[in-house]
Design a protein around this motif. Structure first.
Motif, PDB file in Angstrom:
ATOM      1  N   GLY A 186      93.565  67.693  50.324  1.00  0.00           N
ATOM      2  CA  GLY A 186      93.676  66.371  50.870  1.00  0.00           C
ATOM      3  C   GLY A 186      92.408  65.252  50.375  1.00  0.00           C
ATOM      4  O   GLY A 186      92.662  64.088  50.560  1.00  0.00           O
ATOM      5  N   ASP A 187      91.395  65.962  49.593  1.00  0.00           N
ATOM      6  CA  ASP A 187      90.304  64.869  49.316  1.00  0.00           C
ATOM      7  C   ASP A 187      90.937  63.884  48.238  1.00  0.00           C
ATOM      8  O   ASP A 187      91.292  64.186  47.380  1.00  0.00           O
ATOM      9  N   LYS A 188      90.555  62.620  48.474  1.00  0.00           N
ATOM     10  CA  LYS A 188      91.325  61.509  47.747  1.00  0.00           C
ATOM     11  C   LYS A 188      90.480  61.363  46.425  1.00  0.00           C
ATOM     12  O   LYS A 188      90.961  60.681  45.675  1.00  0.00           O
ATOM     13  N   GLY A 189      89.396  62.090  46.511  1.00  0.00           N
ATOM     14  CA  GLY A 189      88.643  61.856  45.270  1.00  0.00           C
ATOM     15  C   GLY A 189      88.718  62.876  44.346  1.00  0.00           C
ATOM     16  O   GLY A 189      88.199  63.164  43.417  1.00  0.00           O
ATOM     17  N   ALA A 190      89.919  63.852  44.794  1.00  0.00           N
ATOM     18  CA  ALA A 190      90.098  65.068  43.932  1.00  0.00           C
ATOM     19  C   ALA A 190      91.423  64.816  43.048  1.00  0.00           C
ATOM     20  O   ALA A 190      92.553  64.406  43.679  1.00  0.00           O
ATOM     21  N   GLY A 191      91.548  65.003  41.911  1.00  0.00           N
ATOM     22  CA  GLY A 191      92.781  65.274  41.102  1.00  0.00           C
ATOM     23  C   GLY A 191      92.949  66.722  40.896  1.00  0.00           C
ATOM     24  O   GLY A 191      92.410  67.593  41.566  1.00  0.00           O
ATOM     25  N   ARG A 192      93.891  67.059  40.107  1.00  0.00           N
ATOM     26  CA  ARG A 192      94.354  68.390  40.007  1.00  0.00           C
ATOM     27  C   ARG A 192      94.362  68.729  38.433  1.00  0.00           C
ATOM     28  O   ARG A 192      94.873  67.802  37.716  1.00  0.00           O
ATOM     29  N   ALA A 193      94.141  70.037  38.176  1.00  0.00           N
ATOM     30  CA  ALA A 193      94.531  70.615  36.878  1.00  0.00           C
ATOM     31  C   ALA A 193      94.756  71.962  36.967  1.00  0.00           C
ATOM     32  O   ALA A 193      94.446  72.749  37.972  1.00  0.00           O
ATOM     33  N   ARG A 203      84.992  61.561  40.191  1.00  0.00           N
ATOM     34  CA  ARG A 203      83.726  60.850  40.304  1.00  0.00           C
ATOM     35  C   ARG A 203      82.625  61.591  38.883  1.00  0.00           C
ATOM     36  O   ARG A 203      82.311  60.893  38.017  1.00  0.00           O
ATOM     37  N   THR A 204      82.840  63.016  38.925  1.00  0.00           N
ATOM     38  CA  THR A 204      81.945  63.762  38.156  1.00  0.00           C
ATOM     39  C   THR A 204      82.942  64.405  36.972  1.00  0.00           C
ATOM     40  O   THR A 204      82.130  64.879  35.963  1.00  0.00           O
ATOM     41  N   GLY A 205      83.979  64.791  37.278  1.00  0.00           N
ATOM     42  CA  GLY A 205      84.885  65.572  36.423  1.00  0.00           C
ATOM     43  C   GLY A 205      84.629  66.929  36.632  1.00  0.00           C
ATOM     44  O   GLY A 205      85.242  67.745  35.897  1.00  0.00           O
ATOM     45  N   ALA A 206      83.927  67.330  37.558  1.00  0.00           N
ATOM     46  CA  ALA A 206      83.598  68.670  38.029  1.00  0.00           C
ATOM     47  C   ALA A 206      84.974  69.334  38.494  1.00  0.00           C
ATOM     48  O   ALA A 206      85.870  69.032  39.176  1.00  0.00           O
ATOM     49  N   LEU A 207      85.232  70.636  38.070  1.00  0.00           N
ATOM     50  CA  LEU A 207      86.231  71.711  38.573  1.00  0.00           C
ATOM     51  C   LEU A 207      85.877  72.521  39.496  1.00  0.00           C
ATOM     52  O   LEU A 207      84.924  73.306  39.565  1.00  0.00           O
ATOM     53  N   THR A 208      86.770  72.782  40.467  1.00  0.00           N
ATOM     54  CA  THR A 208      86.382  73.922  41.526  1.00  0.00           C
ATOM     55  C   THR A 208      87.638  74.471  41.745  1.00  0.00           C
ATOM     56  O   THR A 208      89.041  73.886  42.061  1.00  0.00           O
ATOM     57  N   GLU A 209      87.879  75.954  41.660  1.00  0.00           N
ATOM     58  CA  GLU A 209      88.958  76.642  41.654  1.00  0.00           C
ATOM     59  C   GLU A 209      89.616  76.520  43.190  1.00  0.00           C
ATOM     60  O   GLU A 209      88.995  76.475  44.157  1.00  0.00           O
ATOM     61  N   THR A 210      90.988  76.629  43.289  1.00  0.00           N
ATOM     62  CA  THR A 210      91.422  76.421  44.642  1.00  0.00           C
ATOM     63  C   THR A 210      92.480  77.749  44.630  1.00  0.00           C
ATOM     64  O   THR A 210      92.820  78.108  45.703  1.00  0.00           O
ATOM     65  N   ARG A 240      77.613  67.266  27.098  1.00  0.00           N
ATOM     66  CA  ARG A 240      78.270  68.236  28.041  1.00  0.00           C
ATOM     67  C   ARG A 240      77.984  67.745  29.574  1.00  0.00           C
ATOM     68  O   ARG A 240      76.553  67.488  29.818  1.00  0.00           O
ATOM     69  N   ALA A 241      78.609  68.284  30.465  1.00  0.00           N
ATOM     70  CA  ALA A 241      78.247  67.831  31.871  1.00  0.00           C
ATOM     71  C   ALA A 241      78.656  68.984  32.992  1.00  0.00           C
ATOM     72  O   ALA A 241      77.882  68.795  33.864  1.00  0.00           O
ATOM     73  N   GLY A 242      79.176  70.045  32.446  1.00  0.00           N
ATOM     74  CA  GLY A 242      79.326  71.241  33.336  1.00  0.00           C
ATOM     75  C   GLY A 242      80.425  72.107  32.907  1.00  0.00           C
ATOM     76  O   GLY A 242      80.976  71.805  31.465  1.00  0.00           O
ATOM     77  N   SER A 243      80.462  73.266  33.501  1.00  0.00           N
ATOM     78  CA  SER A 243      81.585  74.136  33.287  1.00  0.00           C
ATOM     79  C   SER A 243      81.946  75.171  34.424  1.00  0.00           C
ATOM     80  O   SER A 243      81.214  75.224  35.355  1.00  0.00           O
ATOM     81  N   LEU A 244      83.066  75.753  34.111  1.00  0.00           N
ATOM     82  CA  LEU A 244      83.630  76.418  35.284  1.00  0.00           C
ATOM     83  C   LEU A 244      84.179  77.837  34.446  1.00  0.00           C
ATOM     84  O   LEU A 244      84.673  78.151  33.599  1.00  0.00           O
ATOM     85  N   SER A 245      83.607  78.913  35.067  1.00  0.00           N
ATOM     86  CA  SER A 245      84.098  80.441  34.702  1.00  0.00           C
ATOM     87  C   SER A 245      85.616  80.485  34.885  1.00  0.00           C
ATOM     88  O   SER A 245      86.232  80.235  35.913  1.00  0.00           O
ATOM     89  N   ALA A 246      86.133  80.819  33.794  1.00  0.00           N
ATOM     90  CA  ALA A 246      87.545  81.074  33.427  1.00  0.00           C
ATOM     91  C   ALA A 246      87.768  82.093  32.343  1.00  0.00           C
ATOM     92  O   ALA A 246      88.182  81.540  31.442  1.00  0.00           O
ATOM     93  N   PRO A 247      87.833  83.446  32.833  1.00  0.00           N
ATOM     94  CA  PRO A 247      88.039  84.311  31.772  1.00  0.00           C
ATOM     95  C   PRO A 247      89.150  84.141  30.720  1.00  0.00           C
ATOM     96  O   PRO A 247      90.356  83.844  31.438  1.00  0.00           O
ATOM     97  N   ALA A 248      89.036  84.237  29.629  1.00  0.00           N
ATOM     98  CA  ALA A 248      90.146  84.338  28.453  1.00  0.00           C
ATOM     99  C   ALA A 248      90.794  82.965  28.570  1.00  0.00           C
ATOM    100  O   ALA A 248      92.151  83.105  28.338  1.00  0.00           O
TER     101      ALA A 248
END
Length: 349
Positions: free
Chosen positions: A2-9, A30-37, A334-342
């Protein structure tokens, strides 16, 4: 969510190589950071994804890049994707790409060298394959071009044509889709230089040009596109790595900036992102530099909806790395990364 500052991918990955299937992520605008849901491993090797918005809400589609290829639909209203209906065979082997065109799903089947068409029902569920266009031909590469290998399929910006990029035959096929019959008819085949191995193409935002990234030679073929006539005309090639690179380079994906000034290409092996500028004629691409992709074996690139950030799905290092793009130079930082095997692809909702 429900965070208005978050999109989805959503991130596709190879379950056969340790991936978790389709990973849903929140995107910090704002930052482009990804967080798994959440994630779904309901389909084997969902290597490429496509998104549709319908009356019942958005639906995510995935290929299953397996010997007996298939597609599946997912409800993405919750934190994790949930399958809608059954997995549907595409009557082709190892589909590597899919797109929506004329109320149908179309898939590029690398293993069988064909393109399949599947009608989409009212609820967004794909139905049985209605047509298969079998490619014919070969190329000079002794291992990779013994026969056709359709690698990408997508509609042109006008919506009148469906283009299929074939690595095995060094060509792009322009086809017309009959929405009633659910079948493709080949209108024209554009030959590219033998042995280049075209993999993916991207259109200029103006819709007048297309840029074909070649996998077997590290080059980009600039083409003029005539939507009225359905004609793709190759104009010339540009390298996507500098002279003197010694390691094998296998380019994978190409994207064009929303303003049409820059183009980026992913280079596997070299593990880099090529930065190219496009001139005002849209017919000259120039390599500016390459930057590290943030991992190993970048299989896919994607721009976020703003066009200000670039995301690389690094298959062999198992991550998705994001970059801020300098608007004056087009160079990603480069600004960040998220672990995502394969990891195999990224798509934004």
């Amino acid at each position: 969510m429900g965070d208005k500052g978050a999109g989805r991918a959503f991130i596709g990955s190879f379950t056969s190589a340790g991936g978790r299937g389709i990973i849903a992520v929140a995107v910090d605008r704002r930052t482009g950071a990804l967080t798994e849901t959440g994630f779904s491993d309901a389909v084997a090797d969902p290597s490429y994804l496509a998104l549709a918005t319908g009356s019942g809400g958005p639906v995510l589609y995935a290929v299953s890049e397996t010997a007996q290829g298939a597609v599946a639909a997912f409800d993405i209203s919750g934190p994790a994707p949930k399958p809608i209906g059954a997995t549907v065979p595409v009557c082709g082997d190892a589909p590597t790409h899919l797109a929506l065109a004329g109320g149908h799903l179309v898939t590029a089947n690398y293993g069988s060298g064909s393109v399949s068409v599947l009608p989409v029902g009212a609820a967004g569920v794909p139905r049985a394959t209605s047509g298969v266009l079998q490619h014919e031909g070969a190329g000079p590469h002794p291992d990779r071009q013994r026969g056709p290998h359709a690698h990408q399929v997508l509609p042109d910006p006008s919506g009148r044509w469906v283009l299929g990029v074939d690595l095995g035959t060094d060509s792009v096929r322009i086809c017309a889709l009959d929405p009633r019959a659910g079948e493709l008819t080949q209108h024209r085949e554009t030959a590219l230089r033998p042995g280049t191995g075209p993999r993916h193409l991207a259109f200029h935002p103006a819709g007048s040009h297309a840029y074909v990234l070649n996998e077997l030679e590290a080059t980009l073929t600039v083409c003029r596109w005539d939507a009225d006539a359905g004609v793709l005309e190759p104009l010339g090639e540009t390298p996507v790595v500098a002279d003197g690179v010694s390691e094998p380079v296998h380019p994978s994906e190409v994207v064009v900036s929303p303003d049409g000034r820059y183009l980026w290409a992913a280079n596997r092996g070299h593990d880099s992102i090529a930065v190219l500028t496009l001139d005002t004629t849209r017919e000259k691409a120039e390599l500016v530099t390459t930057v590290p992709c943030g991992g190993r074996w970048p299989r896919d690139l994607a721009l976020d909806p703003t066009g200000r950030r670039l995301y690389a799905a690094n298959e062999r290092s198992g991550d998705v790395t994001w970059f801020d793009i300098d608007p004056r130079s087009g160079i990603p930082r480069r600004a960040g990364s998220l672990s995502a095997p394969a990891a195999s692809c990224v798509i934004f909702a």
